[in-house]
Design a protein around this motif. Structure first.
Motif, PDB file in Angstrom:
ATOM      1  N   LYS A 104       0.840  -1.197   0.000  1.00  0.00           N
ATOM      2  CA  LYS A 104       0.000   0.000   0.000  1.00  0.00           C
ATOM      3  C   LYS A 104       0.878   1.251   0.000  1.00  0.00           C
ATOM      4  CE  LYS A 104      -3.652   0.168   2.540  1.00  0.00           C
ATOM      5  NZ  LYS A 104      -4.577   0.173   3.714  1.00  0.00           N
ATOM      6  N   LYS A 140       1.866   4.878   1.218  1.00  0.00           N
ATOM      7  CA  LYS A 140       1.643   5.641   2.436  1.00  0.00           C
ATOM      8  C   LYS A 140       1.403   7.115   2.119  1.00  0.00           C
ATOM      9  CE  LYS A 140       3.977   4.572   6.104  1.00  0.00           C
ATOM     10  NZ  LYS A 140       5.094   4.380   7.048  1.00  0.00           N
ATOM     11  N   GLN A 141       1.590   7.468   0.836  1.00  0.00           N
ATOM     12  CA  GLN A 141       1.361   8.839   0.417  1.00  0.00           C
ATOM     13  C   GLN A 141      -0.093   9.030  -0.007  1.00  0.00           C
ATOM     14  OE1 GLN A 141       4.396   7.990  -2.550  1.00  0.00           O
ATOM     15  NE2 GLN A 141       5.339   9.968  -2.075  1.00  0.00           N
ATOM     16  N   SER A 142      -0.596  10.217   0.153  1.00  0.00           N
ATOM     17  CA  SER A 142      -1.907  10.546  -0.376  1.00  0.00           C
ATOM     18  C   SER A 142      -1.731  11.105  -1.781  1.00  0.00           C
ATOM     19  CB  SER A 142      -2.603  11.579   0.508  1.00  0.00           C
ATOM     20  OG  SER A 142      -1.851  12.790   0.547  1.00  0.00           O
ATOM     21  N   GLY A 143      -2.752  10.963  -2.591  1.00  0.00           N
ATOM     22  CA  GLY A 143      -2.688  11.508  -3.947  1.00  0.00           C
ATOM     23  C   GLY A 143      -2.506  10.477  -5.025  1.00  0.00           C
ATOM     24  N   SER A 144      -2.263   9.202  -4.666  1.00  0.00           N
ATOM     25  CA  SER A 144      -2.114   8.148  -5.670  1.00  0.00           C
ATOM     26  C   SER A 144      -3.479   7.584  -6.028  1.00  0.00           C
ATOM     27  CB  SER A 144      -1.215   7.029  -5.145  1.00  0.00           C
ATOM     28  OG  SER A 144      -1.184   5.935  -6.058  1.00  0.00           O
ATOM     29  N   THR A 145      -3.649   7.187  -7.276  1.00  0.00           N
ATOM     30  CA  THR A 145      -4.885   6.516  -7.683  1.00  0.00           C
ATOM     31  C   THR A 145      -4.875   5.041  -7.294  1.00  0.00           C
ATOM     32  OG1 THR A 145      -3.930   6.118  -9.863  1.00  0.00           O
ATOM     33  CG2 THR A 145      -5.322   8.073  -9.617  1.00  0.00           C
ATOM     34  N   GLY A 166      -4.874   2.278  -4.574  1.00  0.00           N
ATOM     35  CA  GLY A 166      -5.166   2.093  -3.164  1.00  0.00           C
ATOM     36  C   GLY A 166      -4.321   0.999  -2.542  1.00  0.00           C
ATOM     37  N   SER A 214      -7.644   3.788  -5.298  1.00  0.00           N
ATOM     38  CA  SER A 214      -7.817   4.521  -4.049  1.00  0.00           C
ATOM     39  C   SER A 214      -9.210   5.123  -3.936  1.00  0.00           C
ATOM     40  CB  SER A 214      -6.771   5.635  -3.943  1.00  0.00           C
ATOM     41  OG  SER A 214      -6.879   6.533  -5.048  1.00  0.00           O
ATOM     42  N   THR A 249       3.459   8.876  -5.914  1.00  0.00           N
ATOM     43  CA  THR A 249       2.891  10.121  -6.431  1.00  0.00           C
ATOM     44  C   THR A 249       3.831  10.833  -7.398  1.00  0.00           C
ATOM     45  OG1 THR A 249       3.696  11.316  -4.466  1.00  0.00           O
ATOM     46  CG2 THR A 249       1.426  10.488  -4.412  1.00  0.00           C
ATOM     47  N   THR A 300      -4.087  11.512  -8.604  1.00  0.00           N
ATOM     48  CA  THR A 300      -5.372  12.170  -8.738  1.00  0.00           C
ATOM     49  C   THR A 300      -5.245  13.477  -9.525  1.00  0.00           C
ATOM     50  OG1 THR A 300      -5.075  13.395  -6.685  1.00  0.00           O
ATOM     51  CG2 THR A 300      -6.110  11.210  -6.532  1.00  0.00           C
TER      52      THR A 300
END
Length: 409
Positions: free
Chosen positions: A226, A228-233, A235, A256, A330, A397
């Motif tokens: 998984k 750990k960063q936000s913003g990836s499509t 999940g 995600s 990302t 995203t």
């Protein structure tokens, strides 16, 4: 069984382990290479039937088990579903395939370059068999037809029963040897491969052993990867690994944003015994149209269509201004369109209103400190084309693309 031990690593290192092992185990010349990657390497299972009790194992030990696996014989049935959010492109694939021009005059409906592209969308049932690096077979089963691709000791045959057409090529086995050895600087032993994958600890990736499963009647561990960063499509990626021989049995890529998997492919039946030798023999049926690969390539070259896609991809590699923004899940590739021309904007000279409305409907208009542009979206990979001819592409995203464009130099 409860999840146990975990590790953190970068996606690059994880890919090294998986790619190195696949290359060592399934070196397949010509188009069958794509078959091995799409079926043997990416095989999520669909028939989970309970969580078997298995000895505890750490993420490092499980990655080591994958790397150490030397299973070269198998046969089975699997189901592959791909939902990238794109329309079915099977019939169009040949127009862009190297040496192929689609199903037009002079082409073959059995050409694997085009046929295998159908696996990129929809749901398909496949039968596969492998007996070492020199013998593989893949069959795509239809309602009233079957497409088979067979590689046997330097020869490739493909047959499409619906059109009664066959395709024949000589595979270049001399190229296979180049991939049997790891590139310089890459660990060559299973222990070293696992160590490198897990010691590349960073803030981008979490790798855990997420319990157990049964896949096609085989006990398996679940490896969960998984960002750990936000913003990836992306999940998560889940791989079910055979507890006995380390062969991946299940691969599921979940977006995600939720919803069904982007890629879900898996064995419903699998046997690790030696396949029957007849699985790798083929003789064209009487009356079938047979096309030689050399003839197709010569015709494509004559029409100026040979190797179109590789040349375009090669051009991207040497593109001036090509850059990577960010890291890990990302990361975004940035490049400039030759001439600096973007899509026509509202009110652009010479662009009819109807045409402009159509272009706007293909994507979402966005603005930022970079200026303005259009984001084209799939469920996995998104791209931002700015009005001044810059392109930003990544498995991220829409907002992440805009942030990347805003921070670009």
């Amino acid at each position: 069984m409860a999840p146990n031990d975990s590790a953190e690593t970068t996606s690059e290192a994880t890919g090294t382990v998986a790619g190195r092992r696949k290359a060592a185990r399934y070196i397949v010349p010509f188009a069958v290479a794509g078959v091995a990657a799409a079926t043997i390497g990416l095989v999520p299972a669909l028939a989970d039937s309970g969580d078997p009790e298995l000895p505890k194992i750490t993420a490092q030990e499980l990655i080591e088990k994958i790397a150490a696996s030397d299973q070269q014989q198998l046969s089975g049935t699997l189901k592959v579903t791909a939902d990238l959010g794109l329309p079915s492109i099977g019939g169009l694939a040949g127009s862009f395939a190297p040496g192929g021009t689609g199903a037009g005059e002079g082409d073959s409906a059995a050409d694997p370059q085009a046929k295998l592209m159908e696996l990129t969308s929809g749901t398909h049932t496949l039968r596969v068999a492998a007996d070492g690096p020199d013998k593989q077979r893949l069959s795509i089963l239809g309602d009233a037809a079957e497409y088979s691709l067979i590689h046997n000791a330097g020869e490739v045959w493909a047959y499409d029963s619906q059109s009664d057409e066959a395709y024949h090529a000589k595979s270049d086995t001399s190229k296979a040897g180049k991939h049997e050895k790891a590139p310089k600087g890459v660990p060559a032993t299973p222990d070293a491969l696992a160590e490198e994958a897990l010691k590349a600890a960073g803030d981008t990736t979490s790798v855990t052993v997420d319990g157990t499963a049964q896949v096609a009647g085989r006990d398996a561990y679940r490896l969960l990867i998984k960002p750990k960063q936000s913003g990836s499509t992306i999940g998560s990626v889940t791989i079910a690994v055979d507890a006995k021989n380390g062969v991946p049995l299940k691969f599921t890529l979940a977006p995600s944003g939720g919803g069904k998997a982007v890629i879900d492919a898996g064995f419903t039946k699998v046997d690790f015994g030696k396949p029957d030798a007849s699985s790798f023999t083929f003789t064209p049926p009487k009356g079938a149209k047979v096309t030689e690969a050399e003839d197709l390539a010569a015709e494509a070259e004559k029409n100026g269509k040979a190797d179109r896609l590789p040349e375009e991809l090669g051009a991207l590699e040497g593109f001036q201004g090509l850059d990577v923004i960010g890291e890990g899940w990302t990361s975004v590739a940035a490049l400039e369109v030759p001439g600096g021309a973007g899509l026509p904007t509202q009110g652009a000279e010479g662009v009819p209103a109807e045409a402009q409305q159509f272009l706007d409907a293909l994507g979402d208009r966005v603005t930022g400190t970079f200026g303005s542009g259009t984001v084209f979206k799939t469920r996995l990979v998104n791209a931002l084309m700015t009005d001044d001819g810059k392109v930003y592409v990544g498995a991220v995203t829409k907002d992440a693309l805009v942030r990347a464009a805003d921070t670009a130099k």
